[in-house]
Scaffold this active site. Structure first.
Site, mmCIF file in Angstrom:
data_model
loop_
_atom_site.group_PDB
_atom_site.id
_atom_site.type_symbol
_atom_site.label_atom_id
_atom_site.label_comp_id
_atom_site.label_asym_id
_atom_site.label_seq_id
_atom_site.Cartn_x
_atom_site.Cartn_y
_atom_site.Cartn_z
ATOM 1 N N GLY A 31 0.669 -1.172 -0.111
ATOM 2 C CA GLY A 31 -0.014 -0.049 -0.210
ATOM 3 C C GLY A 31 1.020 1.312 -0.142
ATOM 4 N N CYS A 32 0.277 2.298 -0.302
ATOM 5 C CA CYS A 32 1.273 3.618 -0.190
ATOM 6 C C CYS A 32 1.509 3.839 1.088
ATOM 7 C CB CYS A 32 0.191 4.735 -0.929
ATOM 8 S SG CYS A 32 1.450 5.948 -1.637
ATOM 9 N N GLN A 33 0.470 3.633 1.954
ATOM 10 C CA GLN A 33 0.780 4.045 3.617
ATOM 11 C C GLN A 33 1.344 2.858 4.420
ATOM 12 O OE1 GLN A 33 0.248 7.150 5.055
ATOM 13 N NE2 GLN A 33 -0.822 8.233 3.387
#
Ligand SMILES: Cc1ncc(COP(=O)(O)O)c(C=O)c1O
Lengths: 411, 145
Positions: B50-52
């Site tokens: 994921g990006c986070q």
């Protein structure tokens, strides 16, 4: 707005100008510390947007009727104002774009057209993805070579290494003025001089500097300077590419379409002159006009008062954050803008950001579109609080209490 | 307990919290309780970037039921994973494939599952459903063979 007599710098009064700051989130007063991502808009800009769409809306550069001429003259007046604001030689050097990313892509495509296989492009290790990927794409297309200037642990470009990388093969240096993840203010004036000494051109990514400092493109002597309207209290979808006229003249157009042509036949088309050569199609007219208004708004204040207030905020926040155990500030250059990026040992930035959000505080977490930089620090990301001139120490106190509470829950 | 009943139970669990911070305190606790995935199973094919935050998912199929183990580098993500596993683990692939995870909306955590949230959870749910579908097709062909 008359900018010769500067408006008194009063944070309380400035806050009154920004309606978005007066709202509650999850029942808490919003504390907006995500100014690095985008800034809020003053009523002055909101009114201008409203005025344009409710009264002045018409297409520009192509109508003889009153409204079209009015819209055209406002759009062009804004360009003139921006040229003067940046101290450009003429408004022909101001190209309206969609934003920083669009400006960099324009240069990568059009200036890139003039480059050859083996030519070198330098970027720094702290660049935003939008100042990395367009150059990688150019290198793939043209066989140019991308080189990365390393940084030290404090988050500063290593100048010795920069000088070593510069050579007669260097055709372009593309660096950020201020790092969005670290807050570092790079010594771009000196870097530009060094690049020019080997005959290279320089593009400055001004996405994070236009809202914090006075930009004088003549004094900097940069060849290109790009920024986004939305980070400087203006609308989204609009930005500026400043380029030296002699360079822009040599560059082929970026996109084809209406407005960028003088004459079209099926055999041959001749292109319009600057700046229109680079503005194909109906532009973001309201955006162009209102970006000018945003800079006008900013220009009411003495930039030194803004800088002083913002630096105080960042120092205050950083000092308080450092009282927590296992706290790491990422980006420790002495020359920093109002960005405080941090990570607490054992706490994922995403968790911290989620809990701060639920306490009404907007910060950014993650890699901030600078993945190579996060890899350099071997961290998944940071929590970043980025301040604007409308933020206050009281807000920082609330933020610090929220950080403390979050650490308590997550440790 | 059916998949539906498990969802209902979670919604009831959350009903006692009226404050966001309390809710998250509970989620963090769930995250801590989640059995971790063995380090040697945190391989590239199990990672969901994921990006986070990052998520690892290990799915298996045995005795007609799906089994999931998952982990994340972020504790809140892990807590929500705990909830998803509570609902989907030990269920028949056909039930998983067609289920609607409405409890997430009802307890107010749907933002974490939105594809734009990019914490890897939306992709994880998709991957869970895909592996259930895969189990279904292999199961079918095995029965035919
Ligand atoms: C340093 C820097 N460069 C480029 C960009 C990209 O700006 P935009 O998304 O407005 O094009 C940003 C925005 O986050 C930035 O901080």
């Amino acid at each position: 707005m008359d900018s010769t007599i500067k408006r008194k710098f009063s944070v309380r009064e400035i806050r009154e100008d920004f309606p978005a700051l007066r709202q509650t989130i999850y029942g808490k007063n919003l504390i907006y510390f995500d100014n690095g991502a985008t800034s809020q808009k003053p009523q002055y800009v909101l009114d201008a947007i409203n005025q344009y769409y409710s009264k002045d809306n018409a297409n520009i550069h192509r109508g003889v009727h009153h409204l079209s001429q009015k819209a055209t003259s406002e759009y062009e007046a804004s360009r003139k104002f921006i040229a003067a604001y940046l101290n450009a030689k003429s408004s022909d050097e101001i190209i309206f774009t969609k934003g920083t990313t669009d400006g960099i892509n324009l240069v990568a495509s059009s200036y890139g057209h003039l480059l050859n296989a083996g030519d070198e492009i330098l970027i720094s290790a702290m660049e935003h993805h939008s100042n990395i990927v367009p150059w990688q794409m150019l290198c793939e297309r043209k066989g140019c070579v991308l080189k990365v200037i390393p940084i030290n642990k404090k988050g500063e470009i290593i100048q010795d290494e920069y000088e070593k990388l510069l050579s007669s093969k260097t055709k372009l240096v593309a660096v950020t003025h201020i790092s969005n993840s670290l807050g570092t203010i790079n010594p771009i004036k000196e870097m530009i001089q060094k690049a020019h000494a080997v005959g290279a051109k320089v593009l400055i990514d001004g996405a994070q500097s236009i809202q914090h400092d006075k930009i004088d493109v003549k004094d900097l002597d940069c060849d290109f300077f790009v920024f986004s309207g939305h980070k400087v209290f203006g609308p989204t979808g609009i930005g500026v590419l400043y380029g030296k006229e002699t360079l822009l003249d040599r560059m082929p157009p970026y996109q084809g379409g209406g407005d960028m042509i003088l004459k079209v036949t099926f055999d041959k088309t001749t292109y319009n002159e600057l700046p229109y050569k680079f503005e194909a199609g109906t532009p973001h007219i309201a955006g162009g006009i209102c970006l000018g208004k945003a800079l006008e708004y900013l220009n009411q204040f003495d930039i030194e008062s803004i800088k002083k207030h913002e630096t105080e905020l960042a120092d205050y926040a950083q000092d308080l954050l450092l009282t927590f155990e296992d706290m790491n500030i990422i980006g420790e250059s002495k020359k920093k803008t109002s960005v405080v990026s941090f990570i607490v040992d054992g706490i994922h930035p995403f968790d911290m950001g989620t809990l701060l959000d639920k306490q009404g505080i907007a910060v950014r977490t993650g890699h901030h579109c600078t993945q190579p930089l996060m890899d350099f620090y071997k961290i998944p990301g940071t929590v970043r609080a980025s301040f604007a001139f409308y933020n206050t120490k009281e807000e920082i106190d609330t933020f610090i209490a929220a950080v403390e509470k979050s650490i308590g829950m997550l440790k | 307990m059916t998949l539906e009943e498990k969802q209902k139970e979670i919604v009831e669990d959350f009903a006692i919290y009226d404050d966001w911070m309390e809710k998250y305190e509970y989620i963090i606790e769930l995250g801590r309780d989640l059995p971790i995935i063995e380090e040697d199973k945190k391989t590239k094919d199990r990672i969901i970037e994921g990006c986070q935050s990052q998520v690892w998912l290990d799915s298996s199929f045995a005795d007609g039921k799906m089994h999931f183990k998952a982990d994340s580098d972020a504790i809140i993500t892990k807590g929500i994973i705990g909830l998803l596993i509570r609902v989907l683990d030990d269920e028949k692939p056909e039930d998983i494939a067609k289920c609607d995870l409405h409890f997430i909306q009802e307890i107010g955590l749907h933002e974490h599952l939105s594809p734009t949230r990019s914490n890897g959870l939306a992709s994880m749910v998709k991957k869970m459903k895909m592996s259930a579908l895969q189990a279904l097709t292999t199961n079918d062909s095995e029965q035919k063979a």
